[in-house]
Design an enzyme around this catalytic site. Sequence first.
Site, PDB file in Angstrom:
ATOM      1  N   GLY A 295       0.782  -1.220   0.000  1.00  0.00           N
ATOM      2  CA  GLY A 295       0.000   0.000   0.000  1.00  0.00           C
ATOM      3  C   GLY A 295       0.819   1.277   0.000  1.00  0.00           C
ATOM      4  O   GLY A 295       1.953   1.314  -0.493  1.00  0.00           O
ATOM      5  N   HIS A 296       0.238   2.315   0.589  1.00  0.00           N
ATOM      6  CA  HIS A 296       0.775   3.682   0.542  1.00  0.00           C
ATOM      7  C   HIS A 296       2.156   3.777   1.183  1.00  0.00           C
ATOM      8  O   HIS A 296       3.098   4.274   0.576  1.00  0.00           O
ATOM      9  CB  HIS A 296      -0.224   4.600   1.259  1.00  0.00           C
ATOM     10  CG  HIS A 296       0.114   6.056   1.226  1.00  0.00           C
ATOM     11  ND1 HIS A 296       0.173   6.771   0.049  1.00  0.00           N
ATOM     12  CD2 HIS A 296       0.397   6.929   2.226  1.00  0.00           C
ATOM     13  CE1 HIS A 296       0.464   8.040   0.334  1.00  0.00           C
ATOM     14  NE2 HIS A 296       0.613   8.158   1.642  1.00  0.00           N
ATOM     15  N   PHE A 297       2.273   3.301   2.418  1.00  0.00           N
ATOM     16  CA  PHE A 297       3.549   3.333   3.126  1.00  0.00           C
ATOM     17  C   PHE A 297       4.295   2.022   2.854  1.00  0.00           C
ATOM     18  O   PHE A 297       4.403   1.144   3.709  1.00  0.00           O
ATOM     19  CB  PHE A 297       3.333   3.566   4.621  1.00  0.00           C
ATOM     20  CG  PHE A 297       2.976   4.988   4.956  1.00  0.00           C
ATOM     21  CD1 PHE A 297       3.928   5.988   4.887  1.00  0.00           C
ATOM     22  CD2 PHE A 297       1.683   5.324   5.326  1.00  0.00           C
ATOM     23  CE1 PHE A 297       3.608   7.304   5.176  1.00  0.00           C
ATOM     24  CE2 PHE A 297       1.351   6.632   5.624  1.00  0.00           C
ATOM     25  CZ  PHE A 297       2.315   7.637   5.549  1.00  0.00           C
TER      26      PHE A 297
END
Length: 320
Positions: A295-297
Amino acid sequence: MNLFHNSVAVLTLTTIIAYGLPVKAAEPQSPTTQVLHRTIKVDNLDIFYREAGPKDGPTILLLHGFPTSSHMFRNLIPALAEKYRVVAPDYPGFGHSSAPSVNEFDYTFDNLANVIEKFTEKVGLKTYSIYLMDYGAPVGFRLAAKHPERVETLIVQNGNAYDEGIDNAFWKPIKAYWKDRSKDKGDGLRSLLTLDATKWQYTAGVRNVETISPDTWGHVQPLLDRPGNQEIQLAMFFSYGSNPPLYPKWQEYFRKHQPPTLIVWGKNDQIFPAAGAFPYKRDLKNLEFHLLDTGHFALEEDGAEIATLIRGFLGKQLTK
């Protein structure tokens, strides 16, 4: 006596196994990979930063995203520091840096970039690679477009420079705020500053949520909850609207200067989806491209893989 010592040995081994402790004592951290935690004055602001690595090594400037800080690089820094000087500042209003109120400091991406530019000069970064993630992209691309001679390579991890990267549902209420900076529109964005939203940023799109440490939102949320910090973050949401008009300038920088670039992008990101990664291929010739199943991180789940990719990429691109 022998029975006593044998019993102690068995108990000790049982304790080690039960708690997952290493049987062999950990090796002491080398002076170069030990992370130092420092603060420097920039325009009367205390700018906190993490640093490790040899002073004369090639430099990597790590620029963090929202809503975190240099804390997001806590594991990456020592993984790169054997060979590289690694420097990760906190922006004003984030992490352990000064957080003056919105009446005392103009929270815009232009201002953050100016502060980070002065920071790099104060700590002696003459040339560097930039790791750009989330908010780090508009900060870092401002630096790169202004001083292309300083930038040796780019490492882009879920950092946007194309309209395709913000053409999704997450951005609709934020884009509405760019057009109408009313209290109602701003209040509607405060839900993005809650604990649930912070946890979502870290866990959405990951393969195994159990790999994501609660220390992440445990660090971030108390900082978001400081008095006045929501107003800081709303100012930054509004200022993000200053970035899309600069995309053509940044893309021209890519085409003209052709910085060697590594893309390591969490493809399941619901904020900056993979649609924002592919357009870099239009403008950059020396590009290494990796979509990661996270995901994002992305560093939280695939930090070891990203560190390996960075070491391989820089090993080919830098001659120092």
